[in-house]
Enzyme design. Structure first.
Site, short mmCIF file in Angstrom:
data_model
loop_
_atom_site.label_atom_id
_atom_site.label_comp_id
_atom_site.label_asym_id
_atom_site.label_seq_id
_atom_site.Cartn_x
_atom_site.Cartn_y
_atom_site.Cartn_z
N CYS A 1 -3.69 -2.16 -21.75
CA CYS A 1 -3.61 -1.40 -20.50
C CYS A 1 -2.57 -1.92 -19.51
O CYS A 1 -2.67 -1.68 -18.33
CB CYS A 1 -4.98 -1.36 -19.81
SG CYS A 1 -5.60 -2.98 -19.35
N HIS B 1 0.82 -1.22 0.00
CA HIS B 1 0.00 0.00 0.00
C HIS B 1 0.85 1.26 0.00
O HIS B 1 0.50 2.26 -0.61
CB HIS B 1 -0.90 0.02 1.24
CG HIS B 1 -1.94 -1.04 1.19
ND1 HIS B 1 -2.54 -1.56 2.31
CD2 HIS B 1 -2.46 -1.69 0.15
CE1 HIS B 1 -3.39 -2.48 1.95
NE2 HIS B 1 -3.36 -2.58 0.64
C1 PEP Z 1 -2.71 -6.58 -16.69
O1 PEP Z 1 -2.66 -7.73 -16.27
O2 PEP Z 1 -2.05 -6.17 -17.65
C2 PEP Z 1 -3.56 -5.58 -16.03
C3 PEP Z 1 -3.72 -4.40 -16.56
O3 PEP Z 1 -4.17 -5.93 -14.89
P1 PEP Z 1 -3.42 -6.01 -13.46
O4 PEP Z 1 -2.06 -5.41 -13.64
O5 PEP Z 1 -4.28 -5.27 -12.52
O6 PEP Z 1 -3.40 -7.48 -13.24
#
Ligand code: PEP
Ligand code: MG
Length: 756
Positions: free
Chosen positions: A683, A370
């Site tokens: 993303c 965190h």
């Molecule tokens: C990913 O896996 O690329 C993603 C965006 O999700 P997280 O990083 O939250 O697993």
């Protein structure tokens, strides 16, 4: 208990009184140990009492004994892990045995003459979670040691820790905790980059260790009273931190602190400290005694989540110690200070004025903690897992924190200082450049619009959306709200939170991701079922579909929050199309329910699917027929594609995102989506690295979502890019046998003067 054996009975208090006398005598440290072993042997009616001291080379040397042969003193040595004494040194845990010779770890040392002794009770001598030595009693006959005897021995061990750490027994260089080399020479350590940015400033130790001077209580009821008053004060301080309206993080730290508050009210913790006072310790010694146990547990704990929780408890113990000895709550900072700590809780970081902190260095910590989320939100560069830094730093030393490479420099020489001065100046210059194009769109030289979104998850992330000039929120990780709460957020709280996000985004689109729990994302209040491979376990959409009520509850909150607006939802970790179809059916049920009840609903609902599991990459056509949009989660996709744990630095950095294999997979995804007219974005973290983002644009991605601090650098690159030329350059590149295309892509960027 055997009636012939008076146990520590009259007990710890008498023992402690006598110990105090020994400690007050003007004798050498060695003599003190000799007197102590005699005292304990007599008090506990043990035939043997021995003290082992940890020396250089991880050896435990017999320093004093009553009962074993005198000639063995300073002769008998056991390495950590060897024999029963070495086992205690290794595990930092007490060991109680009725028949020691039958224990598999037992080793016989003839010079000690210990053959006739059967029962064995040994405890570690701990300081700051480190094992400084081992204290042992032995009896000839097979007997059980009582809990109170173990307690008494642990209390004595605390006092021994003071003697051992004093430097009077062995040179301080040899002791594990005080082997501080107050050198003036430069020192460099590579840790792990936790939060981006570079800082150079004066070292400030987060908590210079509190020295507990009075260990033995004169008046036990008075000490109990002091402890209770101290606890009340501690709780008040945390309450006021929670209610402080003008926190720089407006609102969100409250959730982070809630979990922390729970520990301050933990009755088990308070009870253990009270017991320690009752055994004859002062209030502060009792806090330290319980803290030692916590630290020893922490150093053995491998589960990162539980380690974090134990760290919260350690942090509280430090605060309580400071209250009891009247020390200031935290260190004084001057502008640009670099804070160094073994570990930090989010609350501890927020105790400081963030405007004064230039950077943070942690010896421990984990990238998903965190405190890292908070540091990123405050844009404080942070390096963690910088092993051994605390042993080499002096208060006030000049320190460089490189939150990109993970390097920490103490007392840097002129060359390193010059390099980083230039880096900081160039960062400042770049920031000015980013600010200048903040309100400009990201359009390539040949007119292609690229949408640049931010990844977010907490209220403190929201202002960044406008500050960096992003087009929207491409990934809202809703599980973060759940993870920083001490209890499951209720429907009203969820709804209010999502509505707040939509308000903050104004007209810009927001993509909410449904709960991505499991793996390393564990709720403080959830039931944890152990899995051998949690990353491959019952997580995210699998968990949600196996227990749909939580997902339906969250969907209801989304639908209500988006009243009259557009709602974009996506599901994480989908491995096959049917999972997506099931999740969508649940959403339809919720929509139907709200309509029936006449409740307000969104103006439009768009349902997307994340591609994070390679299997789904080979079903793009089918998933694109079902979904309104696709978002590639490259963090997870990379880890499953290369079978390399994303949280394990030993393997995660080994495979390059710009390898022909993964780029070919991504090209396939983009082509299939384009063919079906379904918008596709990416993303993962790579979207925020200019060179990687450039390659993604070359593959055909027109929407990327990234950490807020990356928007400026990626936009600057995009606005100088001629996409047509890049596409032509990349056409055949993917067929290349090279392990990575990074060098070739970098050459392209250099040739076209792209800032990557
Ligand atoms: C990913 O896996 O690329 C993603 C965006 O999700 P997280 O990083 O939250 O697993
Ligand atoms: Mg993911």
């Amino acid at each position: 208990m055997n009636s012939n054996l008076p146990h520590a009975g009259a007990g710890p208090r008498v023992l402690l009184r006598r110990l105090r006398e020994i400690m007050a005598q003007p004798i050498s440290a060695q003599q003190r140990l000799d007197n102590i072993v005699e005292l304990i042997a007599a008090n506990m009616v043990a035939e043997v009492c021995s003290i082992y001291v940890r020396r250089a080379g991880d050896q435990l040397e017999l320093f004093a004994t009553m009962g074993l042969k005198r000639g063995a003193v300073h002769e008998t040595r056991l390495v950590i892990g060897e024999g029963l004494v070495g086992e205690i040194g290794l595990t930092a845990e007490p060991l109680t045995l009725t028949d020691a010779p039958s224990h598999p770890k037992f080793v016989y040392r003839s010079e000690t003459g210990e053959d006739p002794y059967h029962s064995f009770l040994g405890v570690p001598v701990l300081k700051g979670g480190h094992v400084l030595g081992v204290l042992v009693v032995q009896n000839r006959m097979k007997r059980h040691y009582e809990e109170e005897e173990l307690e008494a021995l642990q209390t004595v061990a605390m006092i021994l820790a003071e003697i051992m750490a004093s430097g009077h027994l062995i040179h301080l260089d040899e002791t594990v905790i005080d082997a501080q080399i107050f050198s003036m020479r430069p020192f460099r350590q590579k840790g792990i980059a936790f939060a981006e940015g570079v800082a150079m400033g004066k070292a400030v130790m987060h908590a210079s260790p509190i020295k507990v001077a009075n260990l033995i209580a004169e008046d036990i009821p008075a000490e109990l009273e002091r402890l209770s008053t101290g606890l009340t004060q501690l709780r008040k301080a945390i309450e006021s931190m929670l209610s402080s309206a003008d926190s720089s993080l407006s609102g969100e730290p409250r959730d982070v602190l809630e979990a922390y508050r729970m520990f301050a009210y933990d009755s088990g913790w308070a009870r253990r400290m009270e017991e320690a006072v009752r055994s004859g310790l002062t209030a502060e010694a009792a806090v330290e005694r319980v803290q030692n146990d916590t630290r020893a547990r922490m150093s053995r704990q491998r589960d990162p989540y539980l380690r974090e929780r134990l760290h919260d408890l350690d942090d509280l113990a430090n605060r309580l110690l400071r209250i009891l000895v009247g020390a200031p709550a935290h260190a004084e900072l001057s502008q640009g200070a670099v804070l160094l700590a073994r570990n930090l809780g989010p609350a501890e970081l927020l105790d400081y004025d963030p405007a004064l902190i230039g950077g943070v260095v942690l010896e421990e910590g984990s990238p998903n903690a965190h405190v890292v989320i908070v540091a990123k939100a405050l844009e404080i560069p942070m390096v963690g897992m910088a092993d051994g830094v605390l042993a080499h730093v002096n208060q006030g030393d000049r320190v460089v924190v490189d939150g990109s490479s993970g390097e920490v420099h103490l007392r840097p020489d002129a060359e390193v200082t010059g390099y980083y001065t230039a880096q900081i100046a160039s960062h400042r210059h770049q920031r000015a450049e980013f600010a200048a194009i903040k309100d400009e769109p990201s359009i390539t030289l040949d007119g292609q619009r690229i949408l640049l979104n931010v990844n977010a998850g907490l209220v403190m992330d929201l202002p960044h959306l406008h500050e960096v000039g992003a087009d929207g929120i491409g990934l809202f990780r809703t599980e973060l709200q759940f993870m920083v709460s001490s209890t499951m957020p209720r429907l009203a709280a969820q709804k209010a939170f999502y509505a707040q996000v939509l308000e903050a985004a104004q007209e810009r689109p927001v993509v909410f991701r449904t709960l991505d729990l499991g793996g390393d994302k564990i709720l403080p209040y959830g039931k944890i079922r152990r899995e051998d491979n949690p990353a491959l376990g019952l997580r995210a959409i699998r968990l949600a579909l196996s227990r749909p009520s939580l997902l339906r509850y969250q969907m209801r909150a989304f639908l209500l929050a988006a009243e009259g607006r557009q709602l974009n939802l996506m599901f994480p970790m989908v491995a096959e199309v049917s999972e997506f179809v099931q999740a969508k059916a649940l959403l339809n049920l919720e929509m139907g329910r709200l309509k029936r009840l006449g409740q307000p609903i969104p103006a439009q609902v768009r349902v997307g699917c994340m591609i994070e599991v390679p299997s789904l990459a080979w079903s793009v056509k089918s998933i694109a027929a079902e979904a309104d949009f696709i978002s590639v989660g490259s963090n997870d996709l990379m880890q499953f594609f290369f079978a390399a744990d994303r949280g394990n630095p030993q393997v995660s950095a080994h495979y390059d995102f710009l390898s022909p294999a993964i780029l070919a997979l991504l090209r396939h995804i983009v082509r299939e989506c384009d063919a079906q007219g379904v918008p596709v974005s990416l993303c993962g973290e790579v979207a925020g690295r200019p060179l990687d983002a450039m390659a993604l644009m070359g593959l055909g991605f027109r929407t990327l979502s990234m950490p807020p601090a990356s928007i400026g650098p990626v936009k600057l690159m995009a606005r100088r890019l001629h996409l047509g030329k890049l596409q032509a350059f990349m056409t055949d590149l993917i067929e290349s046998p090279n392990r990575s295309l990074r060098p070739l892509l970098r050459k392209f960027a250099e040739k076209h003067r792209l800032p990557v």
